[in-house]
Design a protein around this motif. Structure first.
Motif, PDB file in Angstrom:
ATOM      1  N   ILE A   1       0.663  -1.193   0.087  1.00 43.39           N
ATOM      2  CA  ILE A   1       0.013  -0.083  -0.010  1.00 43.39           C
ATOM      3  C   ILE A   1       0.932   1.254   0.063  1.00 43.39           C
ATOM      4  O   ILE A   1       1.504   1.648   1.122  1.00 43.39           O
ATOM      5  CB  ILE A   1      -0.994   0.065   1.102  1.00 43.39           C
ATOM      6  CG1 ILE A   1      -1.853  -1.224   1.434  1.00 43.39           C
ATOM      7  CG2 ILE A   1      -1.717   1.237   1.232  1.00 43.39           C
ATOM      8  CD1 ILE A   1      -2.728  -1.310   2.680  1.00 43.39           C
ATOM      9  N   ASP A   2       1.103   1.909  -1.114  1.00 40.73           N
ATOM     10  CA  ASP A   2       1.852   3.118  -1.194  1.00 40.73           C
ATOM     11  C   ASP A   2       1.021   4.172  -2.351  1.00 40.73           C
ATOM     12  O   ASP A   2      -0.011   3.818  -2.426  1.00 40.73           O
ATOM     13  CB  ASP A   2       3.091   2.550  -1.775  1.00 40.73           C
ATOM     14  CG  ASP A   2       3.014   2.015  -3.234  1.00 40.73           C
ATOM     15  OD1 ASP A   2       1.811   2.178  -3.920  1.00 40.73           O
ATOM     16  OD2 ASP A   2       3.858   1.471  -3.792  1.00 40.73           O
TER      17      ASP A   2
ATOM     18  N   VAL B   1      -0.468  -8.295  11.675  1.00 40.65           N
ATOM     19  CA  VAL B   1       0.458  -9.298  11.920  1.00 40.65           C
ATOM     20  C   VAL B   1       1.869  -9.170  11.418  1.00 40.65           C
ATOM     21  O   VAL B   1       2.909  -9.979  11.859  1.00 40.65           O
ATOM     22  CB  VAL B   1      -0.114 -10.786  11.622  1.00 40.65           C
ATOM     23  CG1 VAL B   1      -1.594 -10.911  12.548  1.00 40.65           C
ATOM     24  CG2 VAL B   1      -0.371 -10.918  10.207  1.00 40.65           C
ATOM     25  N   ARG B   2       1.948  -8.553  10.129  1.00 40.57           N
ATOM     26  CA  ARG B   2       3.427  -8.484   9.817  1.00 40.57           C
ATOM     27  C   ARG B   2       4.227  -7.381  10.427  1.00 40.57           C
ATOM     28  O   ARG B   2       3.673  -6.493  10.698  1.00 40.57           O
ATOM     29  CB  ARG B   2       3.210  -8.149   8.295  1.00 40.57           C
ATOM     30  CG  ARG B   2       2.713  -9.341   7.287  1.00 40.57           C
ATOM     31  CD  ARG B   2       3.319  -9.396   5.979  1.00 40.57           C
ATOM     32  NE  ARG B   2       2.672 -10.285   5.289  1.00 40.57           N
ATOM     33  CZ  ARG B   2       3.403 -11.232   4.806  1.00 40.57           C
ATOM     34  NH1 ARG B   2       4.458 -11.366   5.037  1.00 40.57           N
ATOM     35  NH2 ARG B   2       2.936 -12.286   4.156  1.00 40.57           N
ATOM     36  N   GLY B   3       5.475  -7.734  10.483  1.00 46.52           N
ATOM     37  CA  GLY B   3       6.441  -6.879  11.314  1.00 46.52           C
ATOM     38  C   GLY B   3       6.584  -5.731  10.771  1.00 46.52           C
ATOM     39  O   GLY B   3       6.454  -4.483  11.321  1.00 46.52           O
ATOM     40  N   ALA B   4       6.973  -5.297   9.427  1.00 47.45           N
ATOM     41  CA  ALA B   4       7.106  -3.982   8.789  1.00 47.45           C
ATOM     42  C   ALA B   4       5.883  -3.061   8.960  1.00 47.45           C
ATOM     43  O   ALA B   4       6.120  -2.004   9.344  1.00 47.45           O
ATOM     44  CB  ALA B   4       7.639  -4.141   7.375  1.00 47.45           C
TER      45      ALA B   4
ATOM     46  N   ASP C   1       3.399   2.825   2.967  1.00 51.59           N
ATOM     47  CA  ASP C   1       4.004   4.239   3.355  1.00 51.59           C
ATOM     48  C   ASP C   1       3.042   4.962   3.977  1.00 51.59           C
ATOM     49  O   ASP C   1       2.098   4.628   4.353  1.00 51.59           O
ATOM     50  CB  ASP C   1       4.722   4.609   2.150  1.00 51.59           C
ATOM     51  CG  ASP C   1       3.798   4.984   0.950  1.00 51.59           C
ATOM     52  OD1 ASP C   1       2.522   4.954   1.257  1.00 51.59           O
ATOM     53  OD2 ASP C   1       4.143   5.371  -0.131  1.00 51.59           O
ATOM     54  N   SER C   2       3.655   6.173   3.846  1.00 55.13           N
ATOM     55  CA  SER C   2       2.537   7.415   4.579  1.00 55.13           C
ATOM     56  C   SER C   2       1.147   7.499   3.894  1.00 55.13           C
ATOM     57  O   SER C   2       0.326   7.929   4.414  1.00 55.13           O
ATOM     58  CB  SER C   2       3.267   8.610   4.577  1.00 55.13           C
ATOM     59  OG  SER C   2       3.377   9.093   3.307  1.00 55.13           O
ATOM     60  N   SER C   3       1.204   7.110   2.730  1.00 55.55           N
ATOM     61  CA  SER C   3      -0.133   7.281   1.950  1.00 55.55           C
ATOM     62  C   SER C   3      -1.134   6.175   2.493  1.00 55.55           C
ATOM     63  O   SER C   3      -2.348   6.588   2.908  1.00 55.55           O
ATOM     64  CB  SER C   3       0.128   6.892   0.600  1.00 55.55           C
ATOM     65  OG  SER C   3       0.892   7.805  -0.155  1.00 55.55           O
ATOM     66  N   GLY C   4      -0.750   4.856   2.705  1.00 57.39           N
ATOM     67  CA  GLY C   4      -1.641   3.817   3.573  1.00 57.39           C
ATOM     68  C   GLY C   4      -2.019   4.519   5.159  1.00 57.39           C
ATOM     69  O   GLY C   4      -3.251   4.253   5.297  1.00 57.39           O
TER      70      GLY C   4
ATOM     71  N   THR D   1       5.657   0.246  11.135  1.00 63.46           N
ATOM     72  CA  THR D   1       5.255   1.574  10.608  1.00 63.46           C
ATOM     73  C   THR D   1       4.102   2.158  11.358  1.00 63.46           C
ATOM     74  O   THR D   1       3.972   3.064  11.928  1.00 63.46           O
ATOM     75  CB  THR D   1       4.872   1.249   9.177  1.00 63.46           C
ATOM     76  OG1 THR D   1       6.084   0.876   8.391  1.00 63.46           O
ATOM     77  CG2 THR D   1       4.691   2.623   8.577  1.00 63.46           C
ATOM     78  N   LEU D   2       3.045   1.368  11.550  1.00 58.63           N
ATOM     79  CA  LEU D   2       1.875   1.862  12.228  1.00 58.63           C
ATOM     80  C   LEU D   2       1.989   2.204  13.758  1.00 58.63           C
ATOM     81  O   LEU D   2       1.339   3.317  14.419  1.00 58.63           O
ATOM     82  CB  LEU D   2       0.728   1.084  11.967  1.00 58.63           C
ATOM     83  CG  LEU D   2       0.357   0.464  10.648  1.00 58.63           C
ATOM     84  CD1 LEU D   2      -0.812  -0.481  10.571  1.00 58.63           C
ATOM     85  CD2 LEU D   2      -0.297   1.871  10.142  1.00 58.63           C
ATOM     86  N   GLN D   3       2.893   1.523  14.349  1.00 56.14           N
ATOM     87  CA  GLN D   3       3.391   1.816  15.815  1.00 56.14           C
ATOM     88  C   GLN D   3       4.479   2.915  15.950  1.00 56.14           C
ATOM     89  O   GLN D   3       4.031   3.968  16.850  1.00 56.14           O
ATOM     90  CB  GLN D   3       4.241   0.560  16.483  1.00 56.14           C
ATOM     91  CG  GLN D   3       3.255  -0.425  16.690  1.00 56.14           C
ATOM     92  CD  GLN D   3       3.978  -1.881  17.079  1.00 56.14           C
ATOM     93  OE1 GLN D   3       5.192  -1.923  16.790  1.00 56.14           O
ATOM     94  NE2 GLN D   3       3.296  -2.500  18.139  1.00 56.14           N
ATOM     95  N   LEU D   4       4.922   3.280  14.775  1.00 60.47           N
ATOM     96  CA  LEU D   4       5.661   4.485  14.774  1.00 60.47           C
ATOM     97  C   LEU D   4       5.098   5.724  14.859  1.00 60.47           C
ATOM     98  O   LEU D   4       5.528   6.753  15.441  1.00 60.47           O
ATOM     99  CB  LEU D   4       6.848   4.432  13.638  1.00 60.47           C
ATOM    100  CG  LEU D   4       8.041   3.470  13.669  1.00 60.47           C
ATOM    101  CD1 LEU D   4       8.808   3.505  12.422  1.00 60.47           C
ATOM    102  CD2 LEU D   4       9.018   4.326  14.837  1.00 60.47           C
TER     103      LEU D   4
END
Length: 112
Positions: free
Chosen positions: A18-19, A78-81, A52-55, A85-88
């Motif tokens: 998702i970008d 569930v996916r790490g990356a 990315d930030s768009s998503g 990103t969402l936690q950041l």
């Protein structure tokens, strides 16, 4: 993207990346799910490999729209990356994250 409506809950299943190039499909699907008072939406990101930030911005807008309509938004992450990103950006502090679709669809107690 797969959309299912189950017991009054709209479930959007996403996969891949998702970008800025692919976010339009997500935005259109979210717009179609919005508007109804009390709309309940689960977005399954378990097969998303990159965001990315768009998503992130699309998810924030969806959260705000469902809250404004008296509904809710839940995410399956569930996916790490993608999770990192969402936690950041702190999305995990405002939108409920669930490890499975079954948990996201489960009813919650009235006080939560």
């Amino acid at each position: 993207m797969v959309r299912n409506d189950t017991d009054g809950i709209t479930v959007l299943g996403l996969d891949g990346e998702i970008d800025h190039q692919s976010v339009r499909g997500l935005t259109r699907a979210l717009a179609a799910a919005e508007g109804a008072v009390g709309q309940r939406v689960v977005i399954d990101l378990s097969r998303v490999t990159f965001m990315d930030s768009s998503g992130v911005n699309a998810l924030i807008a969806a959260f705000q729209a469902t809250e404004a309509a008296g509904g809710w938004l839940r995410l399956v992450v569930v996916r790490g990356a993608v999770l990192r990103t969402l936690q950041l950006v702190g999305l995990d502090t405002v939108v409920p994250f669930h490890p499975t679709l079954e948990e996201a669809l489960a009813p919650t107690r009235p006080d939560t």
